[in-house]
Write a protein that holds these residues in place. Sequence first.
Motif, PDB file in Angstrom:
ATOM      1  N   ASP A   1       0.813  -1.222   0.000  1.00 37.70           N
ATOM      2  CA  ASP A   1       0.000   0.000   0.000  1.00 37.70           C
ATOM      3  C   ASP A   1       0.850   1.277   0.000  1.00 37.70           C
ATOM      4  OD1 ASP A   1      -2.322  -1.597   0.125  1.00 37.70           O
ATOM      5  OD2 ASP A   1      -2.217  -1.665   2.316  1.00 37.70           O
ATOM      6  N   GLY A   2       1.864   1.309  -0.862  1.00 34.48           N
ATOM      7  CA  GLY A   2       2.708   2.495  -0.972  1.00 34.48           C
ATOM      8  C   GLY A   2       3.674   2.693   0.180  1.00 34.48           C
ATOM      9  N   GLN A   3       3.810   1.666   1.003  1.00 34.33           N
ATOM     10  CA  GLN A   3       4.727   1.753   2.132  1.00 34.33           C
ATOM     11  C   GLN A   3       5.799   0.681   2.030  1.00 34.33           C
ATOM     12  OE1 GLN A   3       2.020   1.642   5.576  1.00 34.33           O
ATOM     13  NE2 GLN A   3       2.461   3.828   5.769  1.00 34.33           N
ATOM     14  N   VAL A   4       6.905   0.925   2.731  1.00 34.86           N
ATOM     15  CA  VAL A   4       8.030   0.003   2.747  1.00 34.86           C
ATOM     16  C   VAL A   4       8.344  -0.356   4.200  1.00 34.86           C
ATOM     17  CG1 VAL A   4       9.721   1.890   2.705  1.00 34.86           C
ATOM     18  CG2 VAL A   4      10.391  -0.372   1.921  1.00 34.86           C
ATOM     19  N   LEU A   5       8.714  -1.612   4.418  1.00 35.71           N
ATOM     20  CA  LEU A   5       9.076  -2.078   5.749  1.00 35.71           C
ATOM     21  C   LEU A   5      10.563  -1.813   5.980  1.00 35.71           C
ATOM     22  CD1 LEU A   5       7.923  -3.727   8.230  1.00 35.71           C
ATOM     23  CD2 LEU A   5       9.160  -5.660   7.221  1.00 35.71           C
ATOM     24  N   LEU A   6      10.862  -1.082   7.043  1.00 36.41           N
ATOM     25  CA  LEU A   6      12.249  -0.783   7.397  1.00 36.41           C
ATOM     26  C   LEU A   6      12.541  -1.292   8.801  1.00 36.41           C
ATOM     27  CD1 LEU A   6      12.486   2.900   6.137  1.00 36.41           C
ATOM     28  CD2 LEU A   6      13.137   0.805   4.921  1.00 36.41           C
ATOM     29  N   GLU A   7      13.814  -1.526   9.066  1.00 32.94           N
ATOM     30  CA  GLU A   7      14.222  -1.957  10.395  1.00 32.94           C
ATOM     31  C   GLU A   7      15.067  -0.901  11.076  1.00 32.94           C
ATOM     32  OE1 GLU A   7      16.674  -5.491  10.035  1.00 32.94           O
ATOM     33  OE2 GLU A   7      18.375  -4.350   9.291  1.00 32.94           O
TER      34      GLU A   7
ATOM     35  N   ASN B   1       9.056   8.715   1.222  1.00 33.03           N
ATOM     36  CA  ASN B   1       9.584   9.551   2.302  1.00 33.03           C
ATOM     37  C   ASN B   1      10.174   8.666   3.405  1.00 33.03           C
ATOM     38  OD1 ASN B   1      10.152  11.955   3.578  1.00 33.03           O
ATOM     39  ND2 ASN B   1       8.184  12.043   4.620  1.00 33.03           N
ATOM     40  N   ALA B   2      10.794   7.578   3.015  1.00 30.71           N
ATOM     41  CA  ALA B   2      11.330   6.624   3.983  1.00 30.71           C
ATOM     42  C   ALA B   2      12.646   7.147   4.566  1.00 30.71           C
ATOM     43  CB  ALA B   2      11.550   5.282   3.304  1.00 30.71           C
TER      44      ALA B   2
END
Length: 133
Positions: free
Chosen positions: A14-20, A108-109
């Motif tokens: 959904d236009g988002q990215v998983l970051l740690e 915008n990550a």
Amino acid sequence: MEVFECVSFIFVKDGQVLLEQRSKSKETDPGLIAIPGGHLEYGETQQQALLREIKEELDVVPNNATFLCSLYHPTIELQLLHYYVITEWEGSILSLEADAVAWYPIDNAPVATEADKLALLEIGRVSPYLYQS
């Protein structure tokens, strides 16, 4: 100079990215916000490392993995990161090795490394082609 090969996995939803948020005890990039990933082990293919690292770090199994690009990342060692985009997986994502994982808008990550920034820009540049069947 020795180059250490790694896989990085870009989970997109959904236009988002998983970051740690990398563990502060990690030898490379401690405490930074980054795209998750890990080193290839001796004799391992990128695909084998990808499946192993995703299971070890997030406890899920990807249903798809599309190669995006490879970029060098100089840290305490020179790494060659092979980025893969994952849009479907089985299981619930858990943070097993990082201090935390969270979803961020892909455009915008807050990634800390230049290689991760370039990989996310590459998703935006080629995304119309990545998701074609």
